[in-house]
Design an enzyme around this catalytic site. Structure first.
Site, PDB file in Angstrom:
ATOM      1  N   HIS A   1      53.746 -59.262 -55.218  1.00  0.00           N
ATOM      2  CA  HIS A   1      53.165 -58.003 -55.712  1.00  0.00           C
ATOM      3  C   HIS A   1      54.277 -57.096 -56.268  1.00  0.00           C
ATOM      4  O   HIS A   1      54.118 -56.480 -57.317  1.00  0.00           O
ATOM      5  CB  HIS A   1      52.451 -57.253 -54.579  1.00  0.00           C
ATOM      6  CG  HIS A   1      51.235 -57.940 -54.038  1.00  0.00           C
ATOM      7  ND1 HIS A   1      51.064 -58.202 -52.710  1.00  0.00           N
ATOM      8  CD2 HIS A   1      50.117 -58.411 -54.649  1.00  0.00           C
ATOM      9  CE1 HIS A   1      49.895 -58.806 -52.513  1.00  0.00           C
ATOM     10  NE2 HIS A   1      49.304 -58.959 -53.674  1.00  0.00           N
TER      11      HIS A   1
ATOM     12  N   LYS B   1      37.092 -58.618 -47.670  1.00  0.00           N
ATOM     13  CA  LYS B   1      37.909 -59.389 -46.739  1.00  0.00           C
ATOM     14  C   LYS B   1      38.056 -58.636 -45.420  1.00  0.00           C
ATOM     15  O   LYS B   1      38.155 -57.412 -45.415  1.00  0.00           O
ATOM     16  CB  LYS B   1      39.303 -59.588 -47.335  1.00  0.00           C
ATOM     17  CG  LYS B   1      39.288 -60.357 -48.632  1.00  0.00           C
ATOM     18  CD  LYS B   1      40.661 -60.375 -49.255  1.00  0.00           C
ATOM     19  CE  LYS B   1      40.670 -61.150 -50.550  1.00  0.00           C
ATOM     20  NZ  LYS B   1      41.950 -61.081 -51.237  1.00  0.00           N
TER      21      LYS B   1
ATOM     22  N   ARG C   1      49.121 -65.705 -61.205  1.00  0.00           N
ATOM     23  CA  ARG C   1      50.109 -66.611 -60.621  1.00  0.00           C
ATOM     24  C   ARG C   1      49.995 -68.016 -61.200  1.00  0.00           C
ATOM     25  O   ARG C   1      50.971 -68.695 -61.415  1.00  0.00           O
ATOM     26  CB  ARG C   1      49.940 -66.670 -59.099  1.00  0.00           C
ATOM     27  CG  ARG C   1      50.330 -65.381 -58.419  1.00  0.00           C
ATOM     28  CD  ARG C   1      49.782 -65.319 -57.033  1.00  0.00           C
ATOM     29  NE  ARG C   1      48.323 -65.351 -57.074  1.00  0.00           N
ATOM     30  CZ  ARG C   1      47.558 -65.436 -56.025  1.00  0.00           C
ATOM     31  NH1 ARG C   1      48.080 -65.536 -54.823  1.00  0.00           N
ATOM     32  NH2 ARG C   1      46.235 -65.434 -56.153  1.00  0.00           N
TER      33      ARG C   1
ATOM     34  N   SER D   1      48.734 -63.252 -49.799  1.00  0.00           N
ATOM     35  CA  SER D   1      48.796 -62.533 -48.524  1.00  0.00           C
ATOM     36  C   SER D   1      48.286 -63.408 -47.391  1.00  0.00           C
ATOM     37  O   SER D   1      48.830 -63.377 -46.290  1.00  0.00           O
ATOM     38  CB  SER D   1      47.996 -61.243 -48.615  1.00  0.00           C
ATOM     39  OG  SER D   1      48.583 -60.400 -49.582  1.00  0.00           O
TER      40      SER D   1
HETATM   41  N1  COA Z   1      51.833 -62.031 -55.720  1.00  0.00           N
HETATM   42  C1  COA Z   1      51.412 -62.424 -54.529  1.00  0.00           C
HETATM   43  N2  COA Z   1      50.122 -62.493 -54.171  1.00  0.00           N
HETATM   44  C2  COA Z   1      49.223 -62.125 -55.091  1.00  0.00           C
HETATM   45  C3  COA Z   1      49.589 -61.689 -56.362  1.00  0.00           C
HETATM   46  C4  COA Z   1      50.963 -61.655 -56.665  1.00  0.00           C
HETATM   47  N3  COA Z   1      51.399 -61.264 -57.843  1.00  0.00           N
HETATM   48  N4  COA Z   1      48.481 -61.402 -57.057  1.00  0.00           N
HETATM   49  C5  COA Z   1      47.456 -61.641 -56.238  1.00  0.00           C
HETATM   50  N5  COA Z   1      47.910 -62.086 -55.060  1.00  0.00           N
HETATM   51  C6  COA Z   1      47.123 -62.527 -53.918  1.00  0.00           C
HETATM   52  C7  COA Z   1      46.691 -61.425 -53.021  1.00  0.00           C
HETATM   53  O1  COA Z   1      47.641 -61.199 -52.005  1.00  0.00           O
HETATM   54  C8  COA Z   1      45.416 -61.986 -52.461  1.00  0.00           C
HETATM   55  O2  COA Z   1      45.730 -62.904 -51.453  1.00  0.00           O
HETATM   56  P1  COA Z   1      44.707 -63.240 -50.294  1.00  0.00           P
HETATM   57  O3  COA Z   1      43.410 -63.617 -50.941  1.00  0.00           O
HETATM   58  O4  COA Z   1      45.384 -64.334 -49.630  1.00  0.00           O
HETATM   59  O5  COA Z   1      44.593 -61.982 -49.490  1.00  0.00           O
HETATM   60  C9  COA Z   1      44.834 -62.771 -53.598  1.00  0.00           C
HETATM   61  O6  COA Z   1      45.917 -63.083 -54.419  1.00  0.00           O
HETATM   62  C10 COA Z   1      43.822 -62.030 -54.371  1.00  0.00           C
HETATM   63  O7  COA Z   1      44.351 -60.762 -54.593  1.00  0.00           O
HETATM   64  P2  COA Z   1      43.727 -59.786 -55.615  1.00  0.00           P
HETATM   65  O8  COA Z   1      43.360 -60.543 -56.807  1.00  0.00           O
HETATM   66  O9  COA Z   1      44.622 -58.625 -55.776  1.00  0.00           O
HETATM   67  O10 COA Z   1      42.399 -59.398 -54.965  1.00  0.00           O
HETATM   68  P3  COA Z   1      42.141 -58.520 -53.781  1.00  0.00           P
HETATM   69  O11 COA Z   1      41.042 -59.160 -53.061  1.00  0.00           O
HETATM   70  O12 COA Z   1      43.343 -58.206 -52.993  1.00  0.00           O
HETATM   71  O13 COA Z   1      41.644 -57.176 -54.496  1.00  0.00           O
HETATM   72  C11 COA Z   1      40.140 -55.756 -55.719  1.00  0.00           C
HETATM   73  C12 COA Z   1      40.482 -57.184 -55.268  1.00  0.00           C
HETATM   74  C13 COA Z   1      40.277 -54.758 -54.587  1.00  0.00           C
HETATM   75  C14 COA Z   1      41.063 -55.361 -56.838  1.00  0.00           C
HETATM   76  C15 COA Z   1      38.680 -55.816 -56.247  1.00  0.00           C
HETATM   77  O14 COA Z   1      37.858 -56.362 -55.260  1.00  0.00           O
HETATM   78  C16 COA Z   1      38.142 -54.452 -56.619  1.00  0.00           C
HETATM   79  O15 COA Z   1      38.382 -53.968 -57.699  1.00  0.00           O
HETATM   80  N6  COA Z   1      37.389 -53.815 -55.698  1.00  0.00           N
HETATM   81  C17 COA Z   1      36.802 -52.509 -55.916  1.00  0.00           C
HETATM   82  C18 COA Z   1      35.295 -52.620 -56.138  1.00  0.00           C
HETATM   83  C19 COA Z   1      35.001 -52.926 -57.574  1.00  0.00           C
HETATM   84  O16 COA Z   1      35.249 -52.163 -58.470  1.00  0.00           O
HETATM   85  N7  COA Z   1      34.436 -54.121 -57.780  1.00  0.00           N
HETATM   86  C20 COA Z   1      34.144 -54.607 -59.078  1.00  0.00           C
HETATM   87  C21 COA Z   1      35.358 -55.255 -59.682  1.00  0.00           C
HETATM   88  S1  COA Z   1      34.884 -56.195 -61.067  1.00  0.00           S
END
Ligand code: COA
Length: 176
Positions: A32, A56, A105, A143
Site C-alpha cells: 500500500h 470483511k 498487483r 493484508s
Molecule cells: N499492496 C498490498 N496489498 C494490496 C494492494 C497493494 N498495493 N492493493 C490491494 N491490496 C490488498 C488489500 O490488502 C486487500 O487484501 P485482503 O483482501 O487480503 O484484505 C485486497 O488487496 C483488496 O484490497 P482492496 O482492493 O483495497 O479492497 P478493500 O476490500 O480493502 O477495500 C473498498 C474495498 C473499501 C475500497 C470498497 O469496498 C469501497 O469502496 N467501499 C465503500 C462502499 C462503496 O462505495 N461501494 C461501492 C464501490 S463500487
C-alpha cells in the site's frame, strides 16, 4: 481560441489536486505504501480513506487501522488518513478529490477493479479512477496473507511498516 484548452472552466487549475486512496487497510502493508509513494508524485494531496463498514471481518478495529496507517505515512505531510463509511464516491466528493487511486498487483486484480471502476463512474461521472501498478516485490502481498503468516508466528519484516509488525506480534500474543 478554437481548439485551445478551456482553462477557465478547468477545476484543476489553481487548486490543489486531491485524490483518495480507499481500502480496508487491515493492516496497511508496504505494498500500500508503494502505491501511496507513487500517488504523491501525481497528486498534491492524498487522503487515505479507511473503510469502516467493509464486508470483511477485520482483525484491527477502525481506530487501530487508522492509527497504524497514520503512523506509517507520517514522513509524508501531504498524506492524510481518515475513516469513512457509506459510499466511496460520497467520501471522495466531501474531501474535494478529483480522483480515486487503486493499486493493481496482478491481472487477477483487474476484474474486481474494473467492476468497481464502472460502478463508481456510474455513481459519480466526474470522478476519475487512477490505477497504479504495485512494485513487483509486493505483487504477492495482501493484508490477509500478512495476517495469516503473522498469526502462525512467521516473520513479515520488510513487508509491513515496523509499527504494523509490532501491532501484529501484540495482537497474536507473541509480545506483550
Ligand atoms: N499492496 C498490498 N496489498 C494490496 C494492494 C497493494 N498495493 N492493493 C490491494 N491490496 C490488498 C488489500 O490488502 C486487500 O487484501 P485482503 O483482501 O487480503 O484484505 C485486497 O488487496 C483488496 O484490497 P482492496 O482492493 O483495497 O479492497 P478493500 O476490500 O480493502 O477495500 C473498498 C474495498 C473499501 C475500497 C470498497 O469496498 C469501497 O469502496 N467501499 C465503500 C462502499 C462503496 O462505495 N461501494 C461501492 C464501490 S463500487
Amino acid at each position: 481560441m478554437s481548439g485551445s484548452f478551456p482553462e477557465k472552466s478547468n477545476p484543476l487549475i489553481g487548486s490543489l489536486r486531491k485524490a483518495v486512496y480507499p481500502g480496508t487497510f487491515d493492516p496497511i502493508t508496504n505494498g500500500h505504501l508503494d502505491i501511496i509513494r507513487r500517488a504523491i508524485m501525481i497528486f498534491d494531496r492524498v487522503i487515505i480513506g479507511v473503510a469502516e463498514d467493509s464486508y470483511k471481518k477485520t482483525l484491527f478495529t477502525l481506530q487501530e487501522r487508522v492509527d497504524l496507517a497514520s503512523a506509517s505515512v507520517r514522513q509524508w505531510p501531504q498524506v492524510e488518513v481518515k475513516p469513512f463509511s457509506g459510499l466511496l464516491v460520497d467520501f471522495a466528493r466531501k474531501e474535494g478529490a478529483v480522483a480515486i487511486i487503486r493499486g493493481l498487483r496482478a491481472v487477477s486484480d483487474f476484474e474486481y477493479e474494473f467492476q468497481m471502476y464502472v460502478m463508481n463512474k456510474k455513481l459519480a461521472e466526474d470522478l476519475e479512477t487512477v490505477f497504479l501498478m504495485t512494485a513487483t516485490e509486493y505483487s504477492f502481498v495482501s493484508s490477509s496473507i500478512i495476517r495469516q503468516v503473522a498469526s502462525l508466528g512467521g516473520c513479515v519484516r520488510g513487508l509491513v511498516p515496523e509499527e504494523v509488525e509490532k501491532a501484529l506480534l501484540k495482537k497474536y500474543g507473541f509480545t506483550k
